[in-house]
Design a protein around this motif. Structure first.
Motif, mmCIF file in Angstrom:
data_model
loop_
_atom_site.group_PDB
_atom_site.id
_atom_site.type_symbol
_atom_site.label_atom_id
_atom_site.label_comp_id
_atom_site.label_asym_id
_atom_site.label_seq_id
_atom_site.Cartn_x
_atom_site.Cartn_y
_atom_site.Cartn_z
ATOM 1 N N PHE A 1 0.762 -1.105 -0.007
ATOM 2 C CA PHE A 1 -0.122 -0.067 -0.055
ATOM 3 C C PHE A 1 0.728 1.277 -0.055
ATOM 4 C CE2 PHE A 1 -3.549 -2.735 0.854
ATOM 5 C CZ PHE A 1 -4.687 -2.086 0.480
ATOM 6 N N GLY A 2 1.911 1.249 0.695
ATOM 7 C CA GLY A 2 2.976 2.487 0.873
ATOM 8 C C GLY A 2 2.238 3.643 1.171
ATOM 9 N N LEU A 3 1.468 3.461 2.289
ATOM 10 C CA LEU A 3 0.827 4.543 2.903
ATOM 11 C C LEU A 3 1.863 5.129 3.979
ATOM 12 C CD1 LEU A 3 -3.005 3.071 3.565
ATOM 13 C CD2 LEU A 3 -1.973 4.555 1.853
ATOM 14 N N PRO A 4 1.706 6.607 4.297
ATOM 15 C CA PRO A 4 2.650 7.270 5.045
ATOM 16 C C PRO A 4 2.363 7.244 6.678
ATOM 17 C CG PRO A 4 0.952 8.952 4.100
ATOM 18 C CD PRO A 4 0.643 7.497 3.544
ATOM 19 N N PHE A 5 1.840 6.169 6.971
ATOM 20 C CA PHE A 5 1.588 6.048 8.140
ATOM 21 C C PHE A 5 2.284 4.767 9.092
ATOM 22 C CE2 PHE A 5 -2.674 6.129 6.226
ATOM 23 C CZ PHE A 5 -2.881 7.705 6.189
ATOM 24 N N PRO A 6 2.440 4.927 10.422
ATOM 25 C CA PRO A 6 3.438 3.992 10.876
ATOM 26 C C PRO A 6 2.456 2.381 10.917
ATOM 27 C CG PRO A 6 2.371 5.251 12.555
ATOM 28 C CD PRO A 6 2.123 6.008 11.136
ATOM 29 N N PRO A 7 3.228 1.279 10.912
ATOM 30 C CA PRO A 7 2.453 0.186 10.678
ATOM 31 C C PRO A 7 1.419 -0.186 11.400
ATOM 32 C CG PRO A 7 5.034 -0.184 10.608
ATOM 33 C CD PRO A 7 4.945 1.303 11.043
ATOM 34 N N PRO A 8 1.357 0.278 12.635
ATOM 35 C CA PRO A 8 0.066 -0.132 13.467
ATOM 36 C C PRO A 8 -1.159 0.596 13.370
ATOM 37 C CG PRO A 8 1.979 0.239 14.962
ATOM 38 C CD PRO A 8 2.298 0.796 13.612
ATOM 39 N N ALA A 9 -1.027 1.770 12.439
ATOM 40 C CA ALA A 9 -2.278 2.589 12.071
ATOM 41 C C ALA A 9 -3.223 2.017 11.375
ATOM 42 C CB ALA A 9 -1.749 3.707 11.210
ATOM 43 N N THR A 10 -4.442 2.143 11.870
ATOM 44 C CA THR A 10 -5.656 1.529 11.492
ATOM 45 C C THR A 10 -6.844 2.173 10.863
ATOM 46 O OG1 THR A 10 -6.701 1.503 13.613
ATOM 47 C CG2 THR A 10 -5.507 -0.439 13.199
ATOM 48 N N GLY A 11 -6.303 3.782 11.208
ATOM 49 C CA GLY A 11 -7.315 4.814 10.449
ATOM 50 C C GLY A 11 -8.096 5.499 11.724
ATOM 51 N N TYR A 12 -8.186 4.687 12.866
ATOM 52 C CA TYR A 12 -8.974 5.212 13.946
ATOM 53 C C TYR A 12 -8.337 6.686 14.276
ATOM 54 C CZ TYR A 12 -11.131 5.690 18.628
ATOM 55 O OH TYR A 12 -11.888 5.925 19.671
ATOM 56 N N GLY A 13 -9.162 7.518 14.382
ATOM 57 C CA GLY A 13 -8.880 8.797 14.833
ATOM 58 C C GLY A 13 -8.073 9.815 13.694
ATOM 59 N N GLN A 14 -8.086 9.267 12.596
ATOM 60 C CA GLN A 14 -7.218 9.867 11.326
ATOM 61 C C GLN A 14 -7.937 11.336 11.286
ATOM 62 O OE1 GLN A 14 -6.291 7.196 8.562
ATOM 63 N NE2 GLN A 14 -4.103 7.114 9.433
ATOM 64 N N SER A 15 -7.068 12.376 10.892
ATOM 65 C CA SER A 15 -7.735 13.603 10.583
ATOM 66 C C SER A 15 -8.125 13.455 8.891
ATOM 67 C CB SER A 15 -6.524 14.599 10.624
ATOM 68 O OG SER A 15 -5.702 14.184 9.358
ATOM 69 N N PRO A 16 -8.852 14.442 8.500
ATOM 70 C CA PRO A 16 -9.392 14.542 7.225
ATOM 71 C C PRO A 16 -8.280 14.726 6.018
ATOM 72 C CG PRO A 16 -10.541 16.104 8.679
ATOM 73 C CD PRO A 16 -9.633 15.455 9.238
ATOM 74 N N ASP A 17 -7.044 15.222 6.499
ATOM 75 C CA ASP A 17 -5.870 14.999 5.707
ATOM 76 C C ASP A 17 -5.331 13.661 5.616
ATOM 77 O OD1 ASP A 17 -5.712 17.820 5.094
ATOM 78 O OD2 ASP A 17 -4.399 18.574 6.659
ATOM 79 N N GLU A 18 -5.056 12.960 6.754
ATOM 80 C CA GLU A 18 -4.811 11.747 6.524
ATOM 81 C C GLU A 18 -5.609 10.636 5.793
ATOM 82 O OE1 GLU A 18 -2.337 11.039 10.781
ATOM 83 O OE2 GLU A 18 -4.588 11.315 10.884
ATOM 84 N N VAL A 19 -7.003 11.346 5.716
ATOM 85 C CA VAL A 19 -7.878 10.247 5.028
ATOM 86 C C VAL A 19 -7.481 10.347 3.827
ATOM 87 C CG1 VAL A 19 -10.540 10.161 4.436
ATOM 88 C CG2 VAL A 19 -9.649 10.050 6.871
ATOM 89 N N ALA A 20 -7.092 11.352 3.239
ATOM 90 C CA ALA A 20 -6.777 11.783 1.788
ATOM 91 C C ALA A 20 -5.708 10.986 1.249
ATOM 92 C CB ALA A 20 -6.840 13.348 1.788
ATOM 93 N N GLN A 21 -4.943 10.708 2.418
ATOM 94 C CA GLN A 21 -3.531 10.248 1.726
ATOM 95 C C GLN A 21 -3.748 8.578 1.546
ATOM 96 O OE1 GLN A 21 -0.101 11.173 4.380
ATOM 97 N NE2 GLN A 21 -1.423 12.936 5.196
ATOM 98 N N VAL A 22 -5.115 7.889 1.917
ATOM 99 C CA VAL A 22 -5.299 6.464 1.379
ATOM 100 C C VAL A 22 -5.752 6.671 0.146
ATOM 101 C CG1 VAL A 22 -6.636 4.489 1.974
ATOM 102 C CG2 VAL A 22 -5.677 6.098 3.943
ATOM 103 N N VAL A 23 -4.824 6.133 -0.836
ATOM 104 C CA VAL A 23 -4.982 6.076 -2.368
ATOM 105 C C VAL A 23 -4.503 4.592 -2.604
ATOM 106 C CG1 VAL A 23 -4.469 7.057 -4.593
ATOM 107 C CG2 VAL A 23 -4.772 8.523 -2.717
ATOM 108 N N ALA A 24 -5.308 3.917 -3.227
ATOM 109 C CA ALA A 24 -5.142 2.435 -3.747
ATOM 110 C C ALA A 24 -5.938 2.182 -4.598
ATOM 111 C CB ALA A 24 -5.247 1.698 -2.461
ATOM 112 N N GLU A 25 -5.313 1.024 -5.417
ATOM 113 C CA GLU A 25 -6.109 0.511 -6.444
ATOM 114 C C GLU A 25 -7.132 -0.562 -6.055
ATOM 115 O OE1 GLU A 25 -5.564 0.803 -9.914
ATOM 116 O OE2 GLU A 25 -4.215 2.465 -9.297
ATOM 117 N N PRO A 26 -8.203 -0.511 -6.561
ATOM 118 C CA PRO A 26 -9.138 -1.097 -6.215
ATOM 119 C C PRO A 26 -9.048 -2.666 -6.029
ATOM 120 C CG PRO A 26 -10.016 -0.471 -8.195
ATOM 121 C CD PRO A 26 -8.532 0.069 -8.044
#
Length: 166
Positions: free
Chosen positions: A75-100
């Motif tokens: 996925f190559g997301l800019p988050f540390p490995p334990p991140a699950t999305g819980y509590g993420q900001s709108p800016d962090e949400v926008a960083q999740v880009v992946a092929e379907p």
């Protein structure tokens, strides 16, 4: 019918809905936000999968697929490995880009691990207390229902966004 059969059916319904959301989706649709701070379909599917992966691995005593099967690196997301999305900001949400296809592959692997785990449980296993930090303490059955509920809510949100495209 065993209690775990009901859970297996519930997780199966989530799987069908995840695939319905991702089937034929475009990259633009995956990252569309119906409002400035809204979640995207990509983030919702990634988050529900990460949460399920992390929580099932925890109760099963296994390694998360996120790291163990290399999805974190793919996925190559800019988050540390334990991140699950819980509590993420709108800016962090926008960083999740992946092929379907990658979202579906990670979801399918997580779903398969979940079903395999559930198939090995008995009804008595569901009464086991797994977290005494709550009052009442949380049993395995309650945790599994919580995971299923969270998944159903998020895939419903993703389906709503997908429906905006007609």
């Amino acid at each position: 019918m065993r209690s775990t059969d009901v859970l297996i059916d519930g997780f199966g319904r989530v799987a069908g809905n995840v695939h319905a959301v991702l089937d034929g989706i475009t990259p633009e649709q995956l990252i569309h936000r119906p409002a400035a701070d809204a979640n995207t379909i990509a983030w919702l599917v990634w988050h529900l999968t990460r949460g399920q992966d992390a929580q099932i691995a925890d109760v099963a005593g296994t390694e998360e697929l996120w790291l163990g099967s290399g999805f974190y690196y793919r996925f190559g997301l800019p988050f540390p490995p334990p991140a699950t999305g819980y509590g993420q900001s709108p800016d962090e949400v926008a960083q999740v880009v992946a092929e379907p296809e990658l979202l579906a592959e990670y979801y399918d692997a997580t779903h398969a691990a979940t079903i395999s785990y559930l198939q090995g449980l008995s009804d008595d296993d569901l009464d086991r207390v797994i977290d005494e930090n709550w009052n009442p303490p949380v049993t395995l059955g309650v945790r599994l229902v919580s995971i299923l509920d969270d998944d159903a809510q998020h895939v419903g949100q993703a389906a709503y966004i997908r429906g905006l495209f007609g």
